[in-house]
Design a protein around this motif. Structure first.
Motif, short mmCIF file in Angstrom:
data_model
loop_
_atom_site.label_atom_id
_atom_site.label_comp_id
_atom_site.label_asym_id
_atom_site.label_seq_id
_atom_site.Cartn_x
_atom_site.Cartn_y
_atom_site.Cartn_z
N THR A 10 31.11 16.22 -59.23
CA THR A 10 32.64 15.90 -59.67
C THR A 10 33.20 16.96 -60.81
O THR A 10 34.29 16.76 -61.24
N ALA A 11 32.13 17.95 -61.06
CA ALA A 11 32.60 18.87 -62.04
C ALA A 11 33.54 19.85 -61.31
O ALA A 11 33.77 20.51 -59.97
N GLY A 12 34.52 20.63 -62.11
CA GLY A 12 35.48 21.57 -61.63
C GLY A 12 36.76 21.19 -61.07
O GLY A 12 37.46 20.08 -61.27
N VAL A 13 37.14 21.68 -59.96
CA VAL A 13 38.51 21.59 -59.28
C VAL A 13 38.35 20.80 -57.92
O VAL A 13 37.33 21.30 -57.20
N ALA A 14 39.04 19.89 -57.78
CA ALA A 14 38.87 19.16 -56.47
C ALA A 14 39.75 19.68 -55.43
O ALA A 14 39.43 19.56 -54.39
N VAL A 15 41.07 19.84 -55.90
CA VAL A 15 42.07 20.27 -54.78
C VAL A 15 42.73 21.70 -55.57
O VAL A 15 43.22 21.65 -56.54
N THR A 16 43.17 22.61 -54.55
CA THR A 16 43.76 23.80 -55.30
C THR A 16 44.86 24.31 -54.13
O THR A 16 44.71 24.22 -53.13
N ILE A 77 40.52 21.57 -50.46
CA ILE A 77 40.02 20.37 -50.60
C ILE A 77 38.35 20.70 -50.80
O ILE A 77 37.86 20.77 -49.71
N GLY A 78 38.07 20.45 -51.82
CA GLY A 78 36.55 20.83 -52.24
C GLY A 78 36.22 22.31 -51.79
O GLY A 78 37.08 23.22 -52.24
N ASP A 79 35.25 22.86 -50.95
CA ASP A 79 34.98 23.87 -50.45
C ASP A 79 35.64 24.04 -49.15
O ASP A 79 35.40 25.13 -48.42
N ALA A 80 36.57 23.12 -48.50
CA ALA A 80 37.11 23.55 -47.18
C ALA A 80 38.46 24.05 -47.54
O ALA A 80 39.47 23.63 -48.30
N ASP A 81 38.80 25.15 -46.84
CA ASP A 81 40.15 25.98 -46.88
C ASP A 81 41.00 25.17 -45.57
O ASP A 81 40.67 25.54 -44.51
N ASP A 96 36.90 11.95 -43.27
CA ASP A 96 35.64 11.84 -43.83
C ASP A 96 35.74 12.15 -45.42
O ASP A 96 35.10 11.59 -46.11
N ARG A 97 36.65 12.91 -45.65
CA ARG A 97 36.68 13.57 -47.35
C ARG A 97 37.71 13.22 -48.00
O ARG A 97 38.10 13.65 -49.12
N VAL A 98 38.79 12.50 -47.34
CA VAL A 98 39.99 12.15 -48.06
C VAL A 98 40.57 10.63 -47.84
O VAL A 98 40.23 10.14 -46.81
N GLY A 99 40.90 9.90 -49.07
CA GLY A 99 41.23 8.63 -48.77
C GLY A 99 42.64 8.66 -49.21
O GLY A 99 43.21 9.32 -49.77
N PHE A 100 43.42 7.61 -48.52
CA PHE A 100 44.89 7.39 -48.49
C PHE A 100 45.32 6.08 -48.88
O PHE A 100 44.79 5.07 -48.51
N VAL A 101 46.32 6.00 -50.04
CA VAL A 101 46.96 4.83 -49.94
C VAL A 101 48.48 4.77 -50.00
O VAL A 101 48.99 5.76 -50.81
#
Length: 264
Positions: A10-16, A77-81, A96-101
């Motif tokens: 959880t350290a750092g930046v999640a989304v850029t 998102i994370g390490d995925a471009d 698998d890596r994103v949740g939506f509400v």
């Protein structure tokens, strides 16, 4: 609520986002929803996105979440471009890596609450971790409603099912699009408390679009958009500070020539 944190760091930046632009149409009829957006979202934080009607906040969320392709720029998102992912891999990332509400819950009426919660795992052909499922269900207060179908649940309970569904995959980030828009004030406050606890207790990352200053007051930070660009960044928001900032944006807003924003 006592639950284990998600498996990812959880350290750092999640989304850029860098140079993120979204244009609809072409030529003189084109409308610009996003205009060169650069923004980072901290991992393990709760960020609200706000702005006047037509500012591009929903378009920004859709591009960040991989629900819409930008005209230019990049999203990670994370390490995925996201720009490097084809449609299949992008679908897998969202699953698998994103949740939506969402505002309208988006539950399947024929399924029980439990079946709706574990649906992302079922689609992936994975069995839920029973201990994690119990923890998530307890966290959202649905242990006695798991066999009920959506029509048998209140609006607030349906949205709690949606929050549990967003958490069940232990995602890198949860995107919440006006999650209290269809709820009364009491149910809305309960859903916001759940999102806040997901950040504080589960070290989850939440990015929420909202028009409600009270909802934004639950966040750690508010990013304000106007005419498709970030124009203010407010830390430790309160409803009163959010209202004051929004009032200032409405007063100062002047559409740039040749760059009309589209309401999204």
């Amino acid at each position: 609520m006592s639950v284990a944190p998600p498996a990812h760091a959880t350290a750092g930046v999640a989304v850029t986002a860098r140079g993120l632009s979204k244009r609809y149409g072409a030529g003189q009829a084109a409308v610009v929803a996003l205009d060169g957006v650069d923004v980072d979202f901290a991992a393990g934080g709760f960020t609200a996105i706000m702005g006047p009607s037509g500012s591009g906040k929903s378009t920004l969320m859709h591009c960040l979440a991989g629900l819409d392709r930008p005209t230019a720029g990049s999203v990670r998102i994370g390490d995925a471009d996201l720009a490097r992912l084809d449609d299949r891999r992008l679908t897998l990332l969202r699953r698998d890596r994103v949740g939506f509400v969402f505002q309208k819950f988006n539950l399947l009426p024929a399924l029980t609450a439990e079946e709706n919660i574990v649906l992302p795992l079922a689609i992936a052909g994975r069995r839920p971790e029973r201990a994690w499922l119990r923890q998530v269900v307890a966290a959202v207060g649905l242990a006695d409603r798991l066999r009920h179908r959506p029509a048998e649940l209140s609006g607030g309970q349906q949205q709690r099912v949606a929050v549990a569904r967003a958490l069940i995959t232990k995602p890198w980030v949860i995107f919440a699009d006006e999650p209290t828009g269809n709820l009364d004030s009491r149910s809305g406050a309960e859903v916001l408390r759940l999102l806040r606890e997901a950040v504080d207790t589960l070290s989850q990352t939440v990015i929420m679009v909202t028009h409600d200053p009270s909802a934004a007051g639950h966040a750690d930070r508010v990013v304000f958009l106007a005419d498709g660009r970030p124009v203010r960044d407010l830390a430790a928001p309160t409803p009163e500070r959010v209202l004051d900032t929004l009032a200032g944006l409405d007063h100062a807003r002047v559409p740039a020539a040749g760059h009309p924003a589209v309401a999204r």
